[in-house]
Design a protein around this motif. Structure first.
Motif, PDB file in Angstrom:
ATOM      1  N   GLY A   1     -27.348 -20.797  99.891  1.00 59.49           N
ATOM      2  CA  GLY A   1     -28.621 -21.200  99.309  1.00 59.49           C
ATOM      3  C   GLY A   1     -29.384 -20.056  98.652  1.00 59.49           C
ATOM      4  N   SER A   2     -28.989 -18.793  98.949  1.00 61.40           N
ATOM      5  CA  SER A   2     -29.645 -17.660  98.287  1.00 61.40           C
ATOM      6  C   SER A   2     -29.138 -17.566  96.856  1.00 61.40           C
ATOM      7  CB  SER A   2     -29.363 -16.360  99.035  1.00 61.40           C
ATOM      8  OG  SER A   2     -27.993 -16.019  98.965  1.00 61.40           O
ATOM      9  N   ILE A   3     -29.934 -16.957  96.016  1.00 55.65           N
ATOM     10  CA  ILE A   3     -29.586 -16.812  94.601  1.00 55.65           C
ATOM     11  C   ILE A   3     -29.281 -15.342  94.334  1.00 55.65           C
ATOM     12  CG2 ILE A   3     -30.436 -17.032  92.230  1.00 55.65           C
ATOM     13  CD1 ILE A   3     -32.290 -19.267  93.256  1.00 55.65           C
ATOM     14  N   GLN A   4     -28.232 -15.076  93.600  1.00 54.78           N
ATOM     15  CA  GLN A   4     -27.886 -13.704  93.240  1.00 54.78           C
ATOM     16  C   GLN A   4     -28.115 -13.484  91.752  1.00 54.78           C
ATOM     17  OE1 GLN A   4     -24.160 -12.040  94.378  1.00 54.78           O
ATOM     18  NE2 GLN A   4     -24.408 -12.479  96.547  1.00 54.78           N
ATOM     19  N   GLU A   5     -28.791 -12.402  91.451  1.00 58.52           N
ATOM     20  CA  GLU A   5     -29.063 -12.045  90.056  1.00 58.52           C
ATOM     21  C   GLU A   5     -29.211 -10.536  89.983  1.00 58.52           C
ATOM     22  OE1 GLU A   5     -29.368 -11.624  86.403  1.00 58.52           O
ATOM     23  OE2 GLU A   5     -29.232 -13.729  87.031  1.00 58.52           O
ATOM     24  N   ASP A   6     -28.514  -9.890  89.046  1.00 62.76           N
ATOM     25  CA  ASP A   6     -28.554  -8.433  88.985  1.00 62.76           C
ATOM     26  C   ASP A   6     -29.651  -7.899  88.075  1.00 62.76           C
ATOM     27  OD1 ASP A   6     -27.318  -5.866  89.815  1.00 62.76           O
ATOM     28  OD2 ASP A   6     -27.007  -5.652  87.663  1.00 62.76           O
ATOM     29  N   SER A   7     -29.992  -8.622  87.027  1.00 62.08           N
ATOM     30  CA  SER A   7     -30.997  -8.149  86.084  1.00 62.08           C
ATOM     31  C   SER A   7     -32.372  -8.138  86.738  1.00 62.08           C
ATOM     32  CB  SER A   7     -31.032  -9.051  84.847  1.00 62.08           C
ATOM     33  OG  SER A   7     -32.171  -8.782  84.058  1.00 62.08           O
ATOM     34  N   SER A   8     -32.990  -6.963  86.789  1.00 68.05           N
ATOM     35  CA  SER A   8     -34.307  -6.845  87.422  1.00 68.05           C
ATOM     36  C   SER A   8     -35.345  -7.694  86.711  1.00 68.05           C
ATOM     37  CB  SER A   8     -34.748  -5.371  87.444  1.00 68.05           C
ATOM     38  OG  SER A   8     -33.896  -4.599  88.261  1.00 68.05           O
ATOM     39  N   GLY A   9     -35.265  -7.759  85.385  1.00 68.86           N
ATOM     40  CA  GLY A   9     -36.209  -8.579  84.633  1.00 68.86           C
ATOM     41  C   GLY A   9     -36.087 -10.051  84.993  1.00 68.86           C
ATOM     42  N   THR A  10     -34.848 -10.515  85.156  1.00 69.51           N
ATOM     43  CA  THR A  10     -34.626 -11.911  85.529  1.00 69.51           C
ATOM     44  C   THR A  10     -35.067 -12.172  86.962  1.00 69.51           C
ATOM     45  OG1 THR A  10     -32.735 -12.011  84.018  1.00 69.51           O
ATOM     46  CG2 THR A  10     -32.895 -13.745  85.682  1.00 69.51           C
ATOM     47  N   VAL A  11     -34.816 -11.205  87.855  1.00 72.00           N
ATOM     48  CA  VAL A  11     -35.247 -11.340  89.251  1.00 72.00           C
ATOM     49  C   VAL A  11     -36.762 -11.509  89.315  1.00 72.00           C
ATOM     50  CG1 VAL A  11     -35.491 -10.123  91.444  1.00 72.00           C
ATOM     51  CG2 VAL A  11     -33.284 -10.130  90.275  1.00 72.00           C
ATOM     52  N   LYS A  12     -37.475 -10.682  88.584  1.00 68.05           N
ATOM     53  CA  LYS A  12     -38.941 -10.772  88.576  1.00 68.05           C
ATOM     54  C   LYS A  12     -39.403 -12.134  88.068  1.00 68.05           C
ATOM     55  CE  LYS A  12     -41.392  -8.718  85.378  1.00 68.05           C
ATOM     56  NZ  LYS A  12     -42.106  -7.695  84.572  1.00 68.05           N
ATOM     57  N   LYS A  13     -38.789 -12.607  87.009  1.00 66.75           N
ATOM     58  CA  LYS A  13     -39.156 -13.904  86.438  1.00 66.75           C
ATOM     59  C   LYS A  13     -38.897 -15.033  87.445  1.00 66.75           C
ATOM     60  CE  LYS A  13     -38.552 -16.563  82.156  1.00 66.75           C
ATOM     61  NZ  LYS A  13     -38.275 -17.891  82.724  1.00 66.75           N
ATOM     62  N   MET A  14     -37.746 -14.976  88.115  1.00 62.07           N
ATOM     63  CA  MET A  14     -37.393 -16.024  89.069  1.00 62.07           C
ATOM     64  C   MET A  14     -38.328 -16.035  90.278  1.00 62.07           C
ATOM     65  SD  MET A  14     -33.223 -15.803  88.993  1.00 62.07           S
ATOM     66  CE  MET A  14     -33.020 -17.230  90.062  1.00 62.07           C
ATOM     67  N   ILE A  15     -38.668 -14.848  90.786  1.00 62.97           N
ATOM     68  CA  ILE A  15     -39.576 -14.781  91.943  1.00 62.97           C
ATOM     69  C   ILE A  15     -40.956 -15.301  91.559  1.00 62.97           C
ATOM     70  CG2 ILE A  15     -40.749 -13.222  93.556  1.00 62.97           C
ATOM     71  CD1 ILE A  15     -38.238 -11.451  93.441  1.00 62.97           C
ATOM     72  N   GLY A  16     -41.406 -14.945  90.367  1.00 64.87           N
ATOM     73  CA  GLY A  16     -42.729 -15.378  89.924  1.00 64.87           C
ATOM     74  C   GLY A  16     -42.825 -16.874  89.688  1.00 64.87           C
ATOM     75  N   GLU A  17     -41.685 -17.514  89.387  1.00 65.51           N
ATOM     76  CA  GLU A  17     -41.704 -18.944  89.037  1.00 65.51           C
ATOM     77  C   GLU A  17     -41.158 -19.855  90.134  1.00 65.51           C
ATOM     78  OE1 GLU A  17     -39.467 -19.161  85.444  1.00 65.51           O
ATOM     79  OE2 GLU A  17     -41.028 -18.194  84.215  1.00 65.51           O
ATOM     80  N   THR A  18     -40.587 -19.265  91.207  1.00 69.72           N
ATOM     81  CA  THR A  18     -39.957 -20.082  92.255  1.00 69.72           C
ATOM     82  C   THR A  18     -40.811 -20.088  93.521  1.00 69.72           C
ATOM     83  OG1 THR A  18     -37.775 -19.423  91.408  1.00 69.72           O
ATOM     84  CG2 THR A  18     -37.859 -20.419  93.614  1.00 69.72           C
ATOM     85  N   PRO A  19     -41.407 -21.224  93.905  1.00 67.17           N
ATOM     86  CA  PRO A  19     -42.209 -21.286  95.131  1.00 67.17           C
ATOM     87  C   PRO A  19     -41.395 -20.826  96.348  1.00 67.17           C
ATOM     88  CG  PRO A  19     -42.530 -23.256  93.816  1.00 67.17           C
ATOM     89  CD  PRO A  19     -41.395 -22.502  93.188  1.00 67.17           C
ATOM     90  N   GLY A  20     -42.005 -19.964  97.169  1.00 70.89           N
ATOM     91  CA  GLY A  20     -41.357 -19.495  98.382  1.00 70.89           C
ATOM     92  C   GLY A  20     -40.378 -18.354  98.178  1.00 70.89           C
ATOM     93  N   ALA A  21     -40.263 -17.852  96.969  1.00 70.28           N
ATOM     94  CA  ALA A  21     -39.248 -16.840  96.673  1.00 70.28           C
ATOM     95  C   ALA A  21     -39.613 -15.467  97.228  1.00 70.28           C
ATOM     96  CB  ALA A  21     -39.029 -16.738  95.172  1.00 70.28           C
ATOM     97  N   ILE A  22     -38.574 -14.717  97.600  1.00 73.47           N
ATOM     98  CA  ILE A  22     -38.715 -13.319  97.985  1.00 73.47           C
ATOM     99  C   ILE A  22     -37.524 -12.546  97.418  1.00 73.47           C
ATOM    100  CG2 ILE A  22     -37.462 -13.605 100.172  1.00 73.47           C
ATOM    101  CD1 ILE A  22     -39.283 -11.403 101.346  1.00 73.47           C
ATOM    102  N   GLY A  23     -37.787 -11.322  97.038  1.00 72.44           N
ATOM    103  CA  GLY A  23     -36.741 -10.431  96.533  1.00 72.44           C
ATOM    104  C   GLY A  23     -37.263  -9.018  96.565  1.00 72.44           C
TER     105      GLY A  23
END
Length: 320
Positions: free
Chosen positions: A208-230
């Motif tokens: 259920g965890s999401i893997q993404e290497d691009s820091s820019g994409t990680v930031k975007k996903m955390i900012g837009e996904t409720p409950g996200a942590i990274g």
């Protein structure tokens, strides 16, 4: 008549010699650096002189996405000063950069971790051929969606979250919201830094965890996904995500420099053996005061020379 003709030729020759002497004197005044003069502008601009407008060739760098913004920005400035040089910067993670430079597929491998730490077993011999150029320090901070409801986490709470023991923010004092982990792949130097110095242990990739290497994409996903942590390098932090304190310590530049905040790593630019003239000029330029006090700081990194503590490949920290 013969005397008059000779006199005219002598006068013409004298004029030519005088004009040549004037031209020579003017050239000397315009280039005192070449003649051992004390021209302040020439002596105070070693970067342009040392890099040289006659430099040419291409440089390919790959690896750490945490280091990528700095390398890209400095590359643009270096190419402006050296029109004959072309620099391309790619991401892919520290493991990718180290593997590619070890295989001589790229000129520079950007990494958040020491090569000896990442290239082990069969690649250990390849790591020995790599030359380490430490250009800055990067700190990594845990970040969450802004509605998670917490300002900080302890080391144990982070371990519990990334190991799957804690699955809801209310278990650590936050909102009644399921935790969504945004992690990095195993090749990521940012992940290695976070696991080594924030968690103190390696973690498995949870279902259920999401893997993404691009820091820019990680930031975007955390900012837009409720409950996200990274987790992100300080150079990527902005108000689109919530930056979390670690054991009550804020991930600030001052706290990193003093050694109070432990989640940091050197930013390495590895070459396979000693670099060629063009690559060396680029690496030297990154270490100039012009870059270290401007670009490095502006983008959220820390000049390595400012650190009051040092860390070796084993992770041991000592006061300088």
């Amino acid at each position: 008549m013969q005397f008059r003709k000779s006199w005219i030729m002598t006068l013409a020759l004298t004029s030519v010699l005088a004009l040549s002497a004037c031209g020579s004197n003017n050239g000397g005044n315009n280039a005192p650096a070449n003649a051992g003069g004390n021209n302040a502008a020439a002596t105070n601009a070693p970067t342009e002189t040392s890099s040289g407008s006659d430099l040419s060739g291409s440089i390919l760098a790959s690896g750490s996405t945490a280091l990528q913004p700095l390398v890209e920005q400095v590359a643009e400035k270096f190419m402006d000063k050296n029109a004959g040089v072309d620099i391309q910067v790619q991401g892919g993670g520290s493991g990718t950069g180290l593997t590619q430079v070890a295989e001589k597929q790229v000129d520079i491998g950007n990494s958040d971790v020491f090569a000896e730490e990442k290239l082990k077993d069969a690649d250990a011999e390849k790591a020995k051929a790599l030359v380490d150029h430490q250009v800055a320090v990067v700190a990594i901070a845990a970040v969450s969606h802004k509605d998670a409801g917490v300002d900080g986490l302890t080391k144990q709470q982070l371990v519990d979250i990334f190991s799957g023991k804690v699955t809801n923010w209310k278990e650590v004092g936050g909102a009644d919201q399921k935790i969504q982990i945004i992690n990095r792949p195993g090749s990521s130097g940012t992940r290695a830094t976070f696991e080594n110095f924030a968690l103190g242990t390696k973690t498995e990739d949870l279902q259920g965890s999401i893997q993404e290497d691009s820091s820019g994409t990680v930031k975007k996903m955390i900012g837009e996904t409720p409950g996200a942590i990274g987790y992100l390098a300080l150079s990527y932090l902005d108000d689109s995500v919530k930056t979390l304190s670690y054991d009550g310590v804020e991930p600030s530049v001052d706290n990193v420099i003093s050694g109070k905040y432990p989640v940091w790593a050197y930013q390495h630019m590895y070459t396979n053996g000693e670099p060629n003239e063009t690559v060396k000029a680029f690496l030297d330029y990154i270490m100039t005061e012009e870059v270290q006090t401007a670009d490095v700081v502006e983008l959220g990194y820390i000049p390595a020379l400012n650190m009051q503590v040092a860390r070796d490949v084993e992770g041991n920290v000592t006061k300088k």
